[in-house]
Design an enzyme around this catalytic site. Structure first.
Site, mmCIF file in Angstrom:
data_model
loop_
_atom_site.group_PDB
_atom_site.id
_atom_site.type_symbol
_atom_site.label_atom_id
_atom_site.label_comp_id
_atom_site.label_asym_id
_atom_site.label_seq_id
_atom_site.Cartn_x
_atom_site.Cartn_y
_atom_site.Cartn_z
ATOM 1 N N GLU A 51 -2.930 88.676 -0.092
ATOM 2 C CA GLU A 51 -2.179 89.564 0.804
ATOM 3 C C GLU A 51 -0.777 89.016 1.064
ATOM 4 O O GLU A 51 0.207 89.768 1.078
ATOM 5 C CB GLU A 51 -2.966 89.766 2.102
ATOM 6 N N GLY A 73 -12.184 84.165 20.254
ATOM 7 C CA GLY A 73 -11.947 84.876 18.997
ATOM 8 C C GLY A 73 -12.996 85.967 18.844
ATOM 9 O O GLY A 73 -13.595 86.430 19.828
ATOM 10 N N PHE A 74 -13.258 86.355 17.594
ATOM 11 C CA PHE A 74 -14.180 87.469 17.371
ATOM 12 C C PHE A 74 -15.575 87.172 17.925
ATOM 13 O O PHE A 74 -16.161 88.004 18.611
ATOM 14 C CB PHE A 74 -14.277 87.779 15.875
ATOM 15 N N GLY A 75 -16.109 85.979 17.615
ATOM 16 C CA GLY A 75 -17.480 85.668 18.021
ATOM 17 C C GLY A 75 -17.609 85.494 19.522
ATOM 18 O O GLY A 75 -18.473 86.108 20.166
ATOM 19 N N GLY A 83 -14.096 79.619 23.019
ATOM 20 C CA GLY A 83 -13.419 80.415 21.994
ATOM 21 C C GLY A 83 -13.429 81.902 22.329
ATOM 22 O O GLY A 83 -14.491 82.486 22.530
ATOM 23 N N ALA A 102 -14.777 88.248 9.957
ATOM 24 C CA ALA A 102 -14.833 88.743 11.332
ATOM 25 C C ALA A 102 -16.138 89.491 11.645
ATOM 26 O O ALA A 102 -16.742 89.243 12.703
ATOM 27 C CB ALA A 102 -13.617 89.622 11.599
ATOM 28 N N ASP A 127 -17.125 81.220 12.511
ATOM 29 C CA ASP A 127 -16.676 80.338 11.428
ATOM 30 C C ASP A 127 -17.156 78.897 11.600
ATOM 31 O O ASP A 127 -17.097 78.111 10.656
ATOM 32 C CB ASP A 127 -15.139 80.330 11.371
HETATM 33 C C1 FAD Z 1 -5.076 84.589 7.951
HETATM 34 C C2 FAD Z 1 -6.510 85.057 8.082
HETATM 35 C C3 FAD Z 1 -6.877 86.288 7.568
HETATM 36 C C4 FAD Z 1 -8.178 86.738 7.679
HETATM 37 N N1 FAD Z 1 -8.501 87.972 7.185
HETATM 38 C C5 FAD Z 1 -9.744 88.461 7.364
HETATM 39 C C6 FAD Z 1 -10.082 89.784 6.944
HETATM 40 O O1 FAD Z 1 -9.258 90.487 6.372
HETATM 41 N N2 FAD Z 1 -11.339 90.234 7.186
HETATM 42 C C7 FAD Z 1 -12.273 89.468 7.819
HETATM 43 O O2 FAD Z 1 -13.379 89.926 8.067
HETATM 44 N N3 FAD Z 1 -11.990 88.205 8.207
HETATM 45 C C8 FAD Z 1 -10.762 87.688 8.011
HETATM 46 N N4 FAD Z 1 -10.459 86.407 8.411
HETATM 47 C C9 FAD Z 1 -11.536 85.568 8.961
HETATM 48 C C10 FAD Z 1 -11.825 85.915 10.399
HETATM 49 O O3 FAD Z 1 -10.621 86.013 11.134
HETATM 50 C C11 FAD Z 1 -12.735 84.841 10.978
HETATM 51 O O4 FAD Z 1 -13.931 84.853 10.229
HETATM 52 C C12 FAD Z 1 -13.027 85.080 12.450
HETATM 53 O O5 FAD Z 1 -11.833 85.029 13.198
HETATM 54 C C13 FAD Z 1 -14.010 84.025 12.964
HETATM 55 O O6 FAD Z 1 -14.231 84.265 14.318
HETATM 56 P P1 FAD Z 1 -14.584 83.053 15.292
HETATM 57 O O7 FAD Z 1 -14.871 83.675 16.623
HETATM 58 O O8 FAD Z 1 -15.592 82.186 14.677
HETATM 59 O O9 FAD Z 1 -13.254 82.178 15.362
HETATM 60 P P2 FAD Z 1 -11.775 82.587 15.731
HETATM 61 O O10 FAD Z 1 -11.586 84.041 15.698
HETATM 62 O O11 FAD Z 1 -10.914 81.725 14.898
HETATM 63 O O12 FAD Z 1 -11.635 82.134 17.253
HETATM 64 C C14 FAD Z 1 -11.711 80.801 17.648
HETATM 65 C C15 FAD Z 1 -11.115 80.693 19.034
HETATM 66 O O13 FAD Z 1 -11.438 79.426 19.561
HETATM 67 C C16 FAD Z 1 -10.321 78.875 20.199
HETATM 68 N N5 FAD Z 1 -10.483 77.418 20.147
HETATM 69 C C17 FAD Z 1 -10.562 76.648 19.037
HETATM 70 N N6 FAD Z 1 -10.775 75.362 19.379
HETATM 71 C C18 FAD Z 1 -10.822 75.335 20.729
HETATM 72 C C19 FAD Z 1 -11.009 74.285 21.667
HETATM 73 N N7 FAD Z 1 -11.209 73.020 21.291
HETATM 74 N N8 FAD Z 1 -10.992 74.587 22.978
HETATM 75 C C20 FAD Z 1 -10.790 75.876 23.373
HETATM 76 N N9 FAD Z 1 -10.601 76.892 22.527
HETATM 77 C C21 FAD Z 1 -10.642 76.629 21.226
HETATM 78 C C22 FAD Z 1 -9.150 79.381 19.399
HETATM 79 O O14 FAD Z 1 -7.964 79.365 20.171
HETATM 80 C C23 FAD Z 1 -9.607 80.789 19.038
HETATM 81 O O15 FAD Z 1 -9.188 81.741 19.989
HETATM 82 C C24 FAD Z 1 -9.156 85.927 8.309
HETATM 83 C C25 FAD Z 1 -8.791 84.685 8.817
HETATM 84 C C26 FAD Z 1 -7.471 84.247 8.710
HETATM 85 C C27 FAD Z 1 -7.084 82.905 9.281
#
Ligand code: FAD
Length: 443
Positions: A179, A22-24, A20, A329, A312
């Site tokens: 939003e 994403g943010f984490g 992943g 995030a 998440d």
């Molecule tokens: C529409 C929306 C609005 C939001 N607004 C806010 C806000 O205003 N403020 C705030 O703080 N938070 C907000 N959030 C929440 C925030 O975006 C999440 O808490 C944050 O992105 C979590 O980070 P993460 O790294 O856990 O996952 P993510 O950022 O979701 O990253 C997960 C990554 O894993 C990859 N992935 C998933 N499954 C697989 C797999 N099987 N194999 C390979 N890659 C994979 C995905 O492609 C993605 O790039 C919002 C979320 C959404 C959906």
């Protein structure tokens, strides 16, 4: 030698696999840039996405490239990190291998940061009619549906026939729903009036449906009431204590304690319900009801100190509040930094993993949600405020957190431009997928 063996190599430093970008996951990778480790970051998409601004792509205020950047580019200068665009399907903990759709990858440590997606509470048949917002593709699909609805309505001479195309129902009164509803109301009541000739603006409706008795469940009550008032001023019908019990291609059914109402609409948007990535379930570890992995205080999986789950996908309790750390995030970023610190410390020491690891402590940075183009609500510790000052803070915070300098500049210019001119930045209908059926009576 297989592709995966080549990437993992045979080296004296531990191989850390991150699932992943994403943010984490990205924060974990960046924080390990000076650590004595080899990193492989896997993501099924090639870009890091700034999800908090995704609704602006869905409502045509921003373009996808303004909020997403190639992971490979972000990590280009980090020589200890390899990036693979690949999909992980499960973890084989016994063999210490991450199984991909097209291979395997051995690891010494693995960090699962695969996030979550929306859930339809067991009604997956609603998905084609009520798209959710999680990826760039979702946002572009929603943008296309919204813009096409106006195009269809413009060609219908009868205001009654226009009505289903001009009725927008947003399901879920969390930050994303609030939003989305605010932004759609501005398109429906302002932009449509200027850009279209036949559309009956008085016939447009934006309905926000929430099952609880208030919006923005994570925010203080006073801000939730303020958000409700501000949305109402923008023309949004806020329906609290209401549940969506049916969705098809032409209607949505909303049920309250007093009965059910079926509303003709071509535009239902889903902003309710979250389900963690199915990767979590492949660990064999305990999960919460949303499929999040119940991790140890150090964010590792019980009994598996070499497997971390963050963002998440992780269910971790904040020892100070006793409540789960919210899926936002800043929490994912902090978790990414936390596991990177543990791995960096252990990688620099032999044998690994024999000291007590620190527990994760969440630092609450506050909550922000925007309502339309110049209002927001902000909850920062003891300070709760709303309106224009909160909106300015929201703009600054989001620009600061965008990943590349180019995006910060582009988004700032775009916002200033649309604030002054009322012009949405990206009202383009592209591609041909999933266009709503034209009405039979269409001219
Ligand atoms: C529409 C929306 C609005 C939001 N607004 C806010 C806000 O205003 N403020 C705030 O703080 N938070 C907000 N959030 C929440 C925030 O975006 C999440 O808490 C944050 O992105 C979590 O980070 P993460 O790294 O856990 O996952 P993510 O950022 O979701 O990253 C997960 C990554 O894993 C990859 N992935 C998933 N499954 C697989 C797999 N099987 N194999 C390979 N890659 C994979 C995905 O492609 C993605 O790039 C919002 C979320 C959404 C959906």
């Amino acid at each position: 030698m297989t592709q995966s063996d080549r990437s993992a190599g045979d080296s004296s430093v531990p191989h850390v696999v991150i699932v992943g970008g994403g943010f984490g996951g990205l924060m974990a990778a960046l924080s390990l840039r000076r650590a004595p480790v080899r990193l492989t970051l896997i993501d099924r998409s090639n870009h890091h996405l700034f999800q908090p601004l995704l609704y602006q792509v869905a409502t045509a205020a921003l373009s996808p490239a303004q909020i997403a950047a190639p992971i490979r580019h972000i990590l280009a200068r980090q020589t200890n990190c390899t990036v693979w665009m690949a999909e992980a399907v499960r973890l084989d903990a016994a063999r210490r291998r991450l199984v991909l759709t097209d291979g395997e990858l051995p690891y010494d440590y693995v960090i699962l940061a695969a996030g979550a997606t929306h859930s339809y509470f067991g009604h997956d048949e609603w998905a084609p009619h009520a798209p959710g917002l999680k990826t760039v593709d979702d946002a572009v699909d929603i943008r296309q549906r919204l813009l096409l609805a106006f195009e269809r309505a413009e060609r219908l001479p009868d205001p009654e026939a226009q009505r289903p195309y001009l009725t927008f129902v947003v399901v879920g009164g969390g930050p994303t729903g609030v939003e989305m509803a605010g932004a759609i109301s501005e398109i429906a009541f302002e932009t449509a009036r200027r850009d279209f000739r036949q559309i009956d603006r008085a016939g447009a409706r934006v309905i926000l449906v929430e099952a609880l008795d208030r919006l923005l469940a994570g925010f203080p009550e006073s801000l939730a009431r303020r958000a409700e008032r501000d949305l109402t001023k923008l023309g949004v019908e806020v329906r609290l204590r209401s549940r969506v019990t049916g969705i098809d291609a032409r209607t949505v059914t909303i049920t309250t304690t007093t009965g059910a109402e079926t509303i003709p609409t071509r535009n239902v948007l889903w902003a309710a319900g979250v389900q963690a990535s199915p990767l979590g379930a492949t660990l064999g570890a305990p999960l919460d009801r949303n499929g999040k992995v119940l991790v140890e205080p150090d964010l590792s999986v019980p009994g598996r100190p070499d497997i971390f789950v963050i963002g998440d996908l992780a269910h971790v309790e904040d020892p100070r509040t006793g409540k789960p750390v919210p899926a936002v995030a800043p929490a994912a970023l902090q978790m990414g930094r936390h596991v990177a610190r543990i791995i960096a410390a252990e990688a620099g020491r032999a044998p690994r993993g024999h000291t007590v690891r620190p527990g994760f402590r969440y630092r609450d940075k506050g909550l922000l949600a925007t309502i339309g183009r110049k209002r927001a609500v902000a909850s920062l510790g003891p300070f709760h405020f709303a309106g224009f000052p909160a909106w300015i803070l929201w703009c600054i915070a989001h620009i600061l957190f965008l990943i590349t300098f180019r995006q910060k500049v582009l988004v700032m210019v775009e916002w200033i431009w649309s604030y002054v001119t009322f012009a949405g930045g990206a009202r383009l209908i592209t591609g041909g997928a999933r266009r709503p059926e034209p009405d039979k009576r269409q001219g």
